[in-house]
Motif scaffolding. Structure first.
Motif, PDB file in Angstrom:
ATOM      1  N   GLU A  49       0.823  -1.213   0.000  1.00 34.27           N
ATOM      2  CA  GLU A  49       0.000   0.000   0.000  1.00 34.27           C
ATOM      3  C   GLU A  49       0.858   1.264   0.000  1.00 34.27           C
ATOM      4  O   GLU A  49       0.543   2.240  -0.688  1.00 34.27           O
ATOM      5  CB  GLU A  49      -0.957   0.030   1.210  1.00 34.27           C
ATOM      6  CG  GLU A  49      -2.060  -1.003   1.155  1.00 34.27           C
ATOM      7  CD  GLU A  49      -1.658  -2.362   1.720  1.00 34.27           C
ATOM      8  OE1 GLU A  49      -2.491  -3.279   1.672  1.00 34.27           O
ATOM      9  OE2 GLU A  49      -0.512  -2.507   2.200  1.00 34.27           O
ATOM     10  N   ARG A  50       1.940   1.232   0.775  1.00 39.07           N
ATOM     11  CA  ARG A  50       2.836   2.389   0.803  1.00 39.07           C
ATOM     12  C   ARG A  50       3.481   2.607  -0.566  1.00 39.07           C
ATOM     13  O   ARG A  50       3.551   3.737  -1.056  1.00 39.07           O
ATOM     14  CB  ARG A  50       3.905   2.222   1.887  1.00 39.07           C
ATOM     15  CG  ARG A  50       3.364   2.354   3.305  1.00 39.07           C
ATOM     16  CD  ARG A  50       4.479   2.402   4.333  1.00 39.07           C
ATOM     17  NE  ARG A  50       5.339   1.237   4.334  1.00 39.07           N
ATOM     18  CZ  ARG A  50       5.150   0.152   5.083  1.00 39.07           C
ATOM     19  NH1 ARG A  50       4.114   0.077   5.908  1.00 39.07           N
ATOM     20  NH2 ARG A  50       6.002  -0.845   5.032  1.00 39.07           N
ATOM     21  N   ALA A  51       3.942   1.531  -1.176  1.00 45.38           N
ATOM     22  CA  ALA A  51       4.554   1.634  -2.505  1.00 45.38           C
ATOM     23  C   ALA A  51       3.546   2.152  -3.522  1.00 45.38           C
ATOM     24  O   ALA A  51       3.871   3.012  -4.351  1.00 45.38           O
ATOM     25  CB  ALA A  51       5.116   0.283  -2.934  1.00 45.38           C
ATOM     26  N   GLU A  75      22.093   6.642   2.306  1.00 44.27           N
ATOM     27  CA  GLU A  75      20.879   6.678   3.137  1.00 44.27           C
ATOM     28  C   GLU A  75      19.900   5.627   2.651  1.00 44.27           C
ATOM     29  O   GLU A  75      19.717   5.441   1.442  1.00 44.27           O
ATOM     30  CB  GLU A  75      20.178   8.043   3.052  1.00 44.27           C
ATOM     31  CG  GLU A  75      21.046   9.215   3.379  1.00 44.27           C
ATOM     32  CD  GLU A  75      21.786   9.753   2.171  1.00 44.27           C
ATOM     33  OE1 GLU A  75      22.851  10.372   2.374  1.00 44.27           O
ATOM     34  OE2 GLU A  75      21.336   9.551   1.024  1.00 44.27           O
ATOM     35  N   CYS A  76      19.232   4.991   3.594  1.00 41.80           N
ATOM     36  CA  CYS A  76      18.217   3.989   3.240  1.00 41.80           C
ATOM     37  C   CYS A  76      17.112   4.615   2.388  1.00 41.80           C
ATOM     38  O   CYS A  76      16.625   3.997   1.447  1.00 41.80           O
ATOM     39  CB  CYS A  76      17.618   3.371   4.498  1.00 41.80           C
ATOM     40  SG  CYS A  76      18.814   2.426   5.470  1.00 41.80           S
ATOM     41  N   GLU A  77      16.747   5.852   2.683  1.00 38.88           N
ATOM     42  CA  GLU A  77      15.639   6.519   1.998  1.00 38.88           C
ATOM     43  C   GLU A  77      16.034   7.030   0.610  1.00 38.88           C
ATOM     44  O   GLU A  77      15.176   7.417  -0.178  1.00 38.88           O
ATOM     45  CB  GLU A  77      15.112   7.683   2.852  1.00 38.88           C
ATOM     46  CG  GLU A  77      14.528   7.245   4.171  1.00 38.88           C
ATOM     47  CD  GLU A  77      15.569   6.846   5.221  1.00 38.88           C
ATOM     48  OE1 GLU A  77      15.182   6.133   6.167  1.00 38.88           O
ATOM     49  OE2 GLU A  77      16.753   7.240   5.112  1.00 38.88           O
ATOM     50  N   THR A  78      17.312   7.007   0.308  1.00 35.65           N
ATOM     51  CA  THR A  78      17.782   7.384  -1.022  1.00 35.65           C
ATOM     52  C   THR A  78      17.804   6.176  -1.944  1.00 35.65           C
ATOM     53  O   THR A  78      17.739   6.323  -3.165  1.00 35.65           O
ATOM     54  CB  THR A  78      19.186   8.031  -0.917  1.00 35.65           C
ATOM     55  OG1 THR A  78      19.064   9.219  -0.144  1.00 35.65           O
ATOM     56  CG2 THR A  78      19.758   8.397  -2.260  1.00 35.65           C
ATOM     57  N   GLY A 100      12.525  -0.826   1.965  1.00 30.52           N
ATOM     58  CA  GLY A 100      11.117  -0.572   2.200  1.00 30.52           C
ATOM     59  C   GLY A 100      10.825   0.922   2.139  1.00 30.52           C
ATOM     60  O   GLY A 100      11.711   1.750   1.938  1.00 30.52           O
ATOM     61  N   THR A 101       9.562   1.256   2.335  1.00 29.97           N
ATOM     62  CA  THR A 101       9.121   2.649   2.219  1.00 29.97           C
ATOM     63  C   THR A 101       8.675   3.261   3.547  1.00 29.97           C
ATOM     64  O   THR A 101       8.373   4.441   3.600  1.00 29.97           O
ATOM     65  CB  THR A 101       7.956   2.745   1.220  1.00 29.97           C
ATOM     66  OG1 THR A 101       6.908   1.886   1.675  1.00 29.97           O
ATOM     67  CG2 THR A 101       8.396   2.349  -0.182  1.00 29.97           C
ATOM     68  N   SER A 112      10.223   4.066   6.439  1.00 31.30           N
ATOM     69  CA  SER A 112      11.008   5.176   6.978  1.00 31.30           C
ATOM     70  C   SER A 112      10.924   6.401   6.065  1.00 31.30           C
ATOM     71  O   SER A 112      10.879   7.533   6.544  1.00 31.30           O
ATOM     72  CB  SER A 112      12.467   4.767   7.219  1.00 31.30           C
ATOM     73  OG  SER A 112      13.124   4.483   6.005  1.00 31.30           O
ATOM     74  N   LEU A 113      10.884   6.194   4.765  1.00 29.55           N
ATOM     75  CA  LEU A 113      10.749   7.309   3.825  1.00 29.55           C
ATOM     76  C   LEU A 113       9.434   8.044   4.061  1.00 29.55           C
ATOM     77  O   LEU A 113       9.404   9.274   4.165  1.00 29.55           O
ATOM     78  CB  LEU A 113      10.834   6.797   2.384  1.00 29.55           C
ATOM     79  CG  LEU A 113      10.637   7.828   1.270  1.00 29.55           C
ATOM     80  CD1 LEU A 113      11.722   8.894   1.311  1.00 29.55           C
ATOM     81  CD2 LEU A 113      10.617   7.126  -0.087  1.00 29.55           C
ATOM     82  N   LEU A 114       8.352   7.296   4.176  1.00 27.95           N
ATOM     83  CA  LEU A 114       7.043   7.905   4.385  1.00 27.95           C
ATOM     84  C   LEU A 114       6.842   8.425   5.808  1.00 27.95           C
ATOM     85  O   LEU A 114       5.882   9.140   6.066  1.00 27.95           O
ATOM     86  CB  LEU A 114       5.934   6.916   4.014  1.00 27.95           C
ATOM     87  CG  LEU A 114       5.737   6.762   2.503  1.00 27.95           C
ATOM     88  CD1 LEU A 114       4.950   5.509   2.179  1.00 27.95           C
ATOM     89  CD2 LEU A 114       5.060   7.990   1.933  1.00 27.95           C
ATOM     90  N   SER A 115       7.752   8.091   6.704  1.00 27.38           N
ATOM     91  CA  SER A 115       7.716   8.632   8.064  1.00 27.38           C
ATOM     92  C   SER A 115       8.593   9.869   8.200  1.00 27.38           C
ATOM     93  O   SER A 115       8.723  10.416   9.297  1.00 27.38           O
ATOM     94  CB  SER A 115       8.192   7.577   9.072  1.00 27.38           C
ATOM     95  OG  SER A 115       7.301   6.501   9.099  1.00 27.38           O
ATOM     96  N   GLY A 116       9.239  10.269   7.107  1.00 23.06           N
ATOM     97  CA  GLY A 116      10.077  11.458   7.145  1.00 23.06           C
ATOM     98  C   GLY A 116      11.400  11.251   7.848  1.00 23.06           C
ATOM     99  O   GLY A 116      11.957  12.183   8.419  1.00 23.06           O
ATOM    100  N   GLN A 117      11.910  10.039   7.793  1.00 22.91           N
ATOM    101  CA  GLN A 117      13.195   9.750   8.415  1.00 22.91           C
ATOM    102  C   GLN A 117      14.308   9.800   7.373  1.00 22.91           C
ATOM    103  O   GLN A 117      14.083   9.549   6.190  1.00 22.91           O
ATOM    104  CB  GLN A 117      13.177   8.375   9.063  1.00 22.91           C
ATOM    105  CG  GLN A 117      12.186   8.263  10.189  1.00 22.91           C
ATOM    106  CD  GLN A 117      12.078   6.840  10.717  1.00 22.91           C
ATOM    107  OE1 GLN A 117      12.881   5.979  10.414  1.00 22.91           O
ATOM    108  NE2 GLN A 117      11.055   6.603  11.521  1.00 22.91           N
ATOM    109  N   VAL A 118      15.504  10.113   7.845  1.00 24.77           N
ATOM    110  CA  VAL A 118      16.712  10.026   7.037  1.00 24.77           C
ATOM    111  C   VAL A 118      17.656   9.150   7.844  1.00 24.77           C
ATOM    112  O   VAL A 118      18.082   9.528   8.937  1.00 24.77           O
ATOM    113  CB  VAL A 118      17.352  11.408   6.774  1.00 24.77           C
ATOM    114  CG1 VAL A 118      18.554  11.264   5.850  1.00 24.77           C
ATOM    115  CG2 VAL A 118      16.329  12.371   6.207  1.00 24.77           C
ATOM    116  N   THR A 119      17.951   7.973   7.318  1.00 19.64           N
ATOM    117  CA  THR A 119      18.649   6.950   8.074  1.00 19.64           C
ATOM    118  C   THR A 119      19.948   6.539   7.395  1.00 19.64           C
ATOM    119  O   THR A 119      19.954   6.241   6.200  1.00 19.64           O
ATOM    120  CB  THR A 119      17.752   5.691   8.192  1.00 19.64           C
ATOM    121  OG1 THR A 119      16.442   6.087   8.594  1.00 19.64           O
ATOM    122  CG2 THR A 119      18.324   4.698   9.165  1.00 19.64           C
TER     123      THR A 119
END
Length: 189
Positions: free
Chosen positions: A9-11, A125-128, A147-148, A150-157
Motif C-alpha cells: 500500500e505504501r509503494a 541513506e536507506c531513503e535514497t 522498504g518505504t 522510513s521514507l514515508l515517516s520522514g526519516q533520514v537513516t
C-alpha cells in the motif's frame, strides 16, 4: 502513515504520486526512450517528492540532478554515461546524471556489484535507495531496497551497509535537507 498500512500500500501510494505528477511522468518517458538495460530514476527523484508531500509543498522542490541509474556490465564506461546525458539533454535540458552501476563499485572500493539491487543496497541513506522505472505499458514500478516505511515517516537513516557514517553526516549537512524539510528526523548521527 497508517500503522496497518503494509509495504504494498505504501509503494502504491508513492507510485500514484508519481503517476499524477506530469513532470515526473514526462521525465520517466524521456529516460525510457534511451532503452538502457535495467534502468531506474532514483534518489531525489522519488525521495524529494515524498518529502514534499509529507510537508504539503506544491509545487515540488526542484531537483539538483536527475539520477538515472542502470546496470550493464558489457558497457561500463564513464564516457558512455556522458554520451547518454548529452542525448537526454538534447531532448530536455535537465540536470541529468547517468551512472551505470556496474562500474560504481570502484568509487567505493567495493567488489563489483552483481545487480542494480546490490548497487542500490550500499547507497548512503536507506531513503535514497529508492527508484522507479516505467515499462513499455506505462506501468510504473518502484524499487525500495529498505522498504518505504522510513521514507514515508520522514526519516533520514544512515545505511549500515554503506559503512561510513562520516559520509552520511557530511551529506546531511551539505544537502541542507532539514532546512528545506524541517520535519525530517535524521537518524544515525
Amino acid at each position: 502513515m497508517s500503522p496497518e498500512e503494509g509495504e504494498w500500500e505504501r509503494a502504491e501510494r508513492i507510485i500514484e504520486w508519481i503517476r499524477t505528477d506530469a513532470w515526473r511522468l514526462d521525465v520517466l518517458r524521456q529516460a525510457r526512450a534511451l532503452r538502457l538495460p535495467d534502468w531506474w530514476l532514483a534518489a531525489g527523484f522519488v525521495r524529494n517528492l515524498v518529502w514534499d508531500r509529507l510537508h504539503g509543498y506544491s509545487p515540488s522542490t526542484p531537483l539538483n540532478d536527475i539520477d538515472l541509474v542502470y546496470f550493464d556490465t558489457s558497457h561500463a564506461s564513464e564516457c558512455i554515461d556522458r554520451a547518454h546525458e548529452d542525448e537526454l539533454r538534447r531532448v530536455a535540458p535537465l540536470p541529468w546524471s547517468v551512472k551505470n552501476q556496474a562500474r560504481m563499485h570502484g568509487r567505493h572500493g567495493h567488489r563489483p556489484y552483481a545487480s542494480i539491487e546490490e548497487a542500490l543496497s550500499v547507497w548512503v541513506e536507506c531513503e535514497t535507495a529508492v527508484a522507479v522505472t516505467l515499462g513499455d505499458d506505462d506501468r510504473i514500478r518502484l524499487k525500495a531496497l529498505f522498504g518505504t516505511a522510513s521514507l514515508l515517516s520522514g526519516q533520514v537513516t544512515h545505511n549500515p551497509r554503506h559503512g561510513d557514517s562520516e559520509v552520511f553526516r557530511h551529506r546531511v549537512i551539505a544537502k541542507g535537507w532539514q532546512r528545506r524539510w524541517p520535519r525530517l528526523e535524521i537518524r544515525g548521527f
